[in-house]
Design an enzyme around this catalytic site. Structure first.
Site, mmCIF file in Angstrom:
data_model
loop_
_atom_site.group_PDB
_atom_site.id
_atom_site.type_symbol
_atom_site.label_atom_id
_atom_site.label_comp_id
_atom_site.label_asym_id
_atom_site.label_seq_id
_atom_site.Cartn_x
_atom_site.Cartn_y
_atom_site.Cartn_z
ATOM 1 N N TYR A 1 0.781 -1.128 0.026
ATOM 2 C CA TYR A 1 -0.127 0.056 0.150
ATOM 3 C C TYR A 1 0.797 1.272 0.141
ATOM 4 C CZ TYR A 1 -3.358 -3.401 1.736
ATOM 5 O OH TYR A 1 -4.261 -4.429 2.019
ATOM 6 N N GLN B 1 -10.752 4.822 -1.213
ATOM 7 C CA GLN B 1 -11.136 3.506 -1.356
ATOM 8 C C GLN B 1 -9.710 2.642 -1.201
ATOM 9 O OE1 GLN B 1 -13.640 2.156 -0.582
ATOM 10 N NE2 GLN B 1 -13.565 -0.281 -1.252
ATOM 11 N N LEU B 2 -9.553 2.110 -0.077
ATOM 12 C CA LEU B 2 -8.665 1.199 0.189
ATOM 13 C C LEU B 2 -8.022 0.410 -0.954
ATOM 14 C CD1 LEU B 2 -6.569 0.201 2.766
ATOM 15 C CD2 LEU B 2 -8.144 -1.553 2.690
ATOM 16 N N HIS B 3 -6.852 0.274 -1.314
ATOM 17 C CA HIS B 3 -6.296 -0.331 -2.489
ATOM 18 C C HIS B 3 -5.191 -1.193 -2.269
ATOM 19 C CE1 HIS B 3 -5.472 3.522 -3.305
ATOM 20 N NE2 HIS B 3 -4.412 3.443 -4.244
ATOM 21 N N LEU B 4 -4.841 -2.384 -2.706
ATOM 22 C CA LEU B 4 -3.563 -3.064 -2.524
ATOM 23 C C LEU B 4 -3.062 -3.136 -3.929
ATOM 24 C CD1 LEU B 4 -1.589 -5.012 -0.948
ATOM 25 C CD2 LEU B 4 -2.973 -6.880 -1.494
#
Length: 316
Positions: A224, A232-235
């Site tokens: 991350y 918006q959480l994103h890997l």
């Protein structure tokens, strides 16, 4: 826009978080969005990619959302100011929630006078038809990850908890984003209750690597950004060749090759032990570090020099 007598008066209200502009026709002169008349005292929602015509279809405009920030992580100034790349760095440019030091900017672009490279929508008539460009980016990508992840055309995997999309501006030969369906703005919002989700996202990222045809010859990292540039959480799941024309700046490079890039497993362990993710307040300074090869640590002066240097490692 307003005529002297108010006949063409419009009321425009931008909702930057949701990515649309409310258009209300106050005057009597016809106003249309994608050639559909609004109607006097009526209002419609206009999104990026649609064309607003004012006064009998004489004046076409489009709307563009961007962001301004002194410390914009991924060249926000470059995105807003350049005509060629309004949506650089993974298109991480909109739908930003609770990100400090950032202000939203809404631009209404006159398609006749300032944007000869805009492609009109299929239903509109314009002398610029046949050109490529900005307009394509203004579709779903300019509205941020939350809308992109809902688009079947860009989904490469999905299950009940997550969805995977290709990064619009990949910084390597393989670059995916793993996103949760749940609305989680960033690592700052993560608590211990999200531990299972983070582990699942990591497992999905590993699954993407396993199905990659080049998995035997390429290394991958999962992680991350310390300070993400879109909500918006994103890997990130990214191959370590960094062979991509979209990798153009020192900030791009350092965001993936310094401690600014938080390893997924370390994030999971931090949440497990502390119940939250803590990020160094000075993390943005890491983006200013000199360019160094991530493999041999040799320092390079420019991105072109770095890219030429990286080729030496590919052949080994």
């Amino acid at each position: 826009h307003a005529s002297a007598r108010g006949e063409g008066f419009l009321l425009l209200k931008a909702d930057c978080n949701k990515g649309y502009v409310t258009v209300k026709q106050i005057g009597v002169n016809p106003t249309s969005v994608d050639l559909v008349d609004v109607g006097k005292d009526e209002e419609v929602k206009m999104r990026p990619g649609q064309v607003l015509h004012i006064v009998n279809k004489l004046y076409p405009f489009v709307v563009q959302f961007g962001e301004e920030s002194e410390e914009s992580v991924m060249e926000a100034e470059e995105k807003i100011q350049t005509e060629k790349r309004p949506c650089e760095d993974s298109c991480e440019n909109d739908d930003i929630e609770n990100v400090p030091k950032k202000a939203k900017k809404m631009e209404v672009v006159d398609t006749q006078s300032s944007s000869a490279d805009l492609r009109p929508s299929k239903s509109s008539v314009s002398p610029h038809e046949g050109t490529t460009s900005r307009k394509e980016h203004l579709g779903h990508w300019s509205q941020g990850l939350k809308s992109s992840m809902q688009d079947p055309k860009v989904q490469v995997y999905k299950d009940e908890k997550t969805v995977v999309i290709k990064d619009k501006y990949p910084k390597a030969r393989y670059h995916w984003l793993v996103l949760p369906w749940d609305s989680i703005s960033s690592l700052k919002s993560v608590t211990r209750e999200h531990l299972g989700l983070l582990e699942h996202m990591h497992a999905v990222g590993q699954k993407m690597i396993q199905q990659c045809p080049a998995k035997e010859s390429l290394e991958f990292r999962l992680g991350y950004h310390a300070i993400p540039s879109m909500s918006q959480l994103h890997l990130h799941v990214i191959s370590q060749d960094f062979d991509s024309p979209a990798l153009k700046t020192k900030k791009h490079w350092n965001s993936f090759t310094t401690e600014y890039f938080l390893n997924s497993e370390e994030v999971i362990e931090m949440v497990r032990s502390k119940g939250k993710v803590t990020v160094n307040d000075q993390a943005s300074e890491l983006l200013k570090l000199p360019l160094r090869c991530h493999l041999c640590k040799q320092q390079l002066s420019t991105i072109p020099q770095l890219k030429e240097h990286l080729k030496k490692h590919w052949t080994k």
